[in-house]
Design a protein around this motif. Structure first.
Motif, PDB file in Angstrom:
ATOM      1  N   ILE A 458       0.832  -1.198   0.000  1.00 16.73           N
ATOM      2  CA  ILE A 458       0.000   0.000   0.000  1.00 16.73           C
ATOM      3  C   ILE A 458       0.872   1.257   0.000  1.00 16.73           C
ATOM      4  CG2 ILE A 458      -0.230   0.145   2.515  1.00 16.73           C
ATOM      5  CD1 ILE A 458      -2.974   0.877  -0.080  1.00 16.73           C
ATOM      6  N   SER A 459       2.057   1.180   0.571  1.00 20.01           N
ATOM      7  CA  SER A 459       2.975   2.323   0.542  1.00 20.01           C
ATOM      8  C   SER A 459       3.457   2.594  -0.879  1.00 20.01           C
ATOM      9  CB  SER A 459       4.170   2.064   1.468  1.00 20.01           C
ATOM     10  OG  SER A 459       3.751   1.803   2.789  1.00 20.01           O
ATOM     11  N   PHE A 460       3.835   1.539  -1.592  1.00 23.86           N
ATOM     12  CA  PHE A 460       4.298   1.695  -2.973  1.00 23.86           C
ATOM     13  C   PHE A 460       3.183   2.208  -3.873  1.00 23.86           C
ATOM     14  CE2 PHE A 460       5.240  -0.035  -7.231  1.00 23.86           C
ATOM     15  CZ  PHE A 460       6.482   0.557  -7.440  1.00 23.86           C
ATOM     16  N   MET A 461       1.973   1.777  -3.627  1.00 20.85           N
ATOM     17  CA  MET A 461       0.835   2.244  -4.425  1.00 20.85           C
ATOM     18  C   MET A 461       0.605   3.731  -4.212  1.00 20.85           C
ATOM     19  SD  MET A 461      -3.081   0.831  -4.448  1.00 20.85           S
ATOM     20  CE  MET A 461      -4.261   1.491  -5.620  1.00 20.85           C
ATOM     21  N   SER A 494       1.249   1.076 -10.529  1.00 16.92           N
ATOM     22  CA  SER A 494       0.497   0.917  -9.276  1.00 16.92           C
ATOM     23  C   SER A 494      -0.240  -0.410  -9.217  1.00 16.92           C
ATOM     24  CB  SER A 494      -0.494   2.067  -9.109  1.00 16.92           C
ATOM     25  OG  SER A 494      -1.537   1.993 -10.073  1.00 16.92           O
ATOM     26  N   ARG A 495      -0.447  -1.061 -10.363  1.00 16.47           N
ATOM     27  CA  ARG A 495      -1.169  -2.342 -10.362  1.00 16.47           C
ATOM     28  C   ARG A 495      -0.374  -3.447  -9.672  1.00 16.47           C
ATOM     29  NH1 ARG A 495      -5.943  -0.714 -10.987  1.00 16.47           N
ATOM     30  NH2 ARG A 495      -6.706  -2.729 -11.716  1.00 16.47           N
ATOM     31  N   ILE A 496       0.954  -3.333  -9.674  1.00 15.11           N
ATOM     32  CA  ILE A 496       1.775  -4.335  -8.983  1.00 15.11           C
ATOM     33  C   ILE A 496       1.440  -4.345  -7.498  1.00 15.11           C
ATOM     34  CG2 ILE A 496       4.130  -5.039  -8.412  1.00 15.11           C
ATOM     35  CD1 ILE A 496       5.062  -3.778 -10.992  1.00 15.11           C
ATOM     36  N   SER A 497       1.504  -3.159  -6.886  1.00 14.78           N
ATOM     37  CA  SER A 497       1.234  -3.070  -5.456  1.00 14.78           C
ATOM     38  C   SER A 497      -0.237  -3.304  -5.146  1.00 14.78           C
ATOM     39  CB  SER A 497       1.669  -1.698  -4.932  1.00 14.78           C
ATOM     40  OG  SER A 497       1.060  -0.666  -5.688  1.00 14.78           O
TER      41      SER A 497
END
Length: 579
Positions: A458-461, A494-497
């Motif tokens: 969630i931080s990376f997103m 953002s889809r990865i995170s």
């Protein structure tokens, strides 16, 4: 249970292994007795034939028992593997056709030129779907928990209702497209007639339904490219807003039943339930992302081949084709679910406990006291009291985010001038990148705890969407291709995170939510997600001008920031969550 019996080579190898193990045990007992009593050893060496026959009979019974146990265990393993294959195949067909159908509906609704903005009908459809799932998701999930029907019958009932709604929705799409085309032809005829009439004279043209009335002022107001709907077209669009969301509700509840209940029950057959559950979750999510990757791109190409720019009637063939395909996939899913049910005996076990039965009786006795509101409050209370409720709410908050390959973003890109095949290709690329999230989840969950995995994802997103929102604000009022590329690339990253976070919270819910309330909690979770999705489409109706899209994106960005703090304080720093 019908499964292929083990081969003779396998039986011989098992018999040899068991024989060696029994021989080792017998010799060990012989040695211990010899150390304790040497005379017993001498007597044992000179046993009569009758005693030898008795020992051989005992050993043969143990061997046959061991072989029977191993055969049953091997059959269970083979049945579980076959059931998972059937689950993957049925889920792939269902997910692919559902994604293609929803993508077509967005294109269909955004292409109707009744309103000044393509966001209006897309937002109204999303709002209708959100309202239905929000208010009835928990109730439908609770029904799956308390029903006296078996898992198979309850699941197939949902699929039958979904099939009927898809057929009706497809019919309505065809009627709407045909009526719109006829209205467009009558309007073009009216425009041609005005060339031979004085501009001072007012004209009125009545369609076959008796409700299309235009004059010279209407010509100047709408322009020659406008389409005025008739009663049939309006009625068809209203029915689409009814049957489409109902089919979506059935699809969501059936997905909850599979992912939150069936898969967990199937994992109990495995010798390592947690490992099997993690592998199955990753496989199901990879299928989801693969379908979201391929279905929009193929649907966009299909629409490009089968439609033209001259008339909207050409979309009717695509509507019928996709509707029939979706219906066929639901029928196949129903057949495969029956096979899975017959392969896994634990699915036939009643999951309702005495507590849930008493709760069901008490809720029936209170039917005269506004039972529906009491049931809703009880489901929300059950949902809140779960230890993972904070993380589940954070996951639901992400549905307020418009910076994703959803309906509003698709309509915005159409307004920006992107072709349908280009939009479908971008959504496919976003899904391909999202597949990395499943790989990242597998690596992270094997080395870190689930709550740590949820925290960093969630931080990376939040970081990725900060870049996206900045690019969107910089491009406000302009048509900068560079800012648009940064926006689309940031959404893809953002889809990865996103999927790593989604799978982490889903695994935590599977581990921490007790069996008697899985349907209720899962349905309430779907309702919460629909609530925030409904808020997104409500904002889309309020800020329907595409030039105001940055306001929608701002609300979504704020929701991701709130989700970050929810995960931080209610999951990551929660000492009660140990996984």
């Amino acid at each position: 249970m019908s499964s292929k019996p083990p081969s003779e080579d396998w039986l011989l190898s098992k018999f040899s292994l068991i024989n060696l193990r029994l021989t080792g045990r017998y010799q060990s007992v012989q040695t211990e007795n010899a150390l304790g009593d040497e005379s017993f050893a001498r007597t044992k060496e000179t046993l009569p034939d009758a005693h030898a026959d008795a020992d051989a009979h005992d050993v043969g019974g143990i061997v046959s028992f061991e072989i029977s146990e191993d055969i049953d265990r091997e059959q269970e393993r083979l049945s579980l593997a076959k059931a998972r294959r059937l689950l993957y195949i049925s889920h792939m067909g269902s997910c692919a056709t559902e994604v293609a159908w929803q993508f077509f509906l967005v294109i269909f609704l955004s292409s109707i030129s009744w309103t000044s903005s393509p966001l209006v009908l897309v937002s109204s459809y999303g709002l209708a779907s959100g309202v239905l799932v929000c208010f009835f998701g928990g109730t439908a999930g609770s029904y799956m928990d308390t029903t006296t029907k078996t898992r198979k019958h309850a699941f197939q009932l949902l699929l039958a209702l979904q099939t009927g709604c898809i057929i009706l929705c497809t019919t309505c799409c065809y009627i709407a497209l045909f009526s719109i085309d006829n209205s467009s032809q009558r309007y073009d005829w009216y425009i041609n007639q005005t060339d031979t009439v004085s501009q001072e004279d007012d004209l009125e043209v009545l369609d076959n339904s008796g409700n299309l009335t235009l004059d010279n002022a209407d010509v100047s107001e709408h322009g020659s490219g406008a389409v005025i709907p008739n009663v049939w077209a309006l009625g068809a669009i209203v029915c689409i807003h009814m049957f489409g969301p109902l089919a979506d509700l059935c699809n969501k509840i059936s997905t909850v039943a599979l992912e939150k209940d069936w898969i967990v029950c199937m994992s109990t057959v495995s010798q390592s339930p947690s490992h099997w559950l993690r592998q199955t979750n990753v496989g199901m999510r990879q299928i989801d992302l693969a379908c979201k990757m391929a279905a929009p791109a193929l649907t966009g190409l299909f629409l490009k081949v089968t439609t033209t720019a001259d008339t909207e009637r050409d979309l009717a063939f695509a509507a019928v084709f996709l509707g029939v395909l979706n219906t066929a996939s639901v029928v196949v899913e129903s057949f495969f679910s029956a096979r899975i049910y017959s392969l896994i005996p634990t699915l036939a076990m009643q999951k309702s406990t005495n507590d849930t039965k008493e709760d069901a009786k008490s809720s029936n006795s209170n039917s005269s006291k506004n039972c529906y509101q009491c049931s809703q409050l009880k489901e929300i209370k059950t949902y809140i009291y779960q230890p993972i409720s904070g993380g589940a709410l954070a996951l639901a908050l992400l549905y307020l985010n418009a910076l994703c390959p959803g309906g509003l973003m698709t309509a915005y890109l159409v307004w920006r001038g992107l072709r349908m095949d280009a939009i479908g290709t971008w959504q496919g690329i976003a899904s391909v990148v999202g597949l990395l999230g499943t790989v990242t989840y597998g690596i992270s969950s094997s080395r870190l705890s689930l709550k740590c995995t949820a925290m960093w994802s969630i931080s990376f997103m939040l970081i990725c969407l900060t870049i996206c929102y900045g690019a969107l604000c910089l491009s406000h009022g302009t048509n900068s291709m560079r800012s648009l590329i940064i926006l689309l690339a940031g959404i893809c990253m953002s889809r990865i995170s996103l999927w790593t976070f989604d799978m982490s919270i889903s695994q935590l819910m599977q581990d921490l939510v007790p069996e008697p309330v899985r349907g209720s909690v899962g349905g309430t979770q779907q309702g919460m997600e629909a609530l925030f999705s409904m808020m997104q489409y409500t904002l889309g109706l309020i800020f329907s001008n595409p030039t105001q899209f940055y306001i929608l994106a701002g609300f979504g960005f704020a929701s991701v920031a709130v989700a970050f703090f929810l995960v931080l304080f209610s999951v990551f720093l929660n000492t009660k969550i140990l996984v």
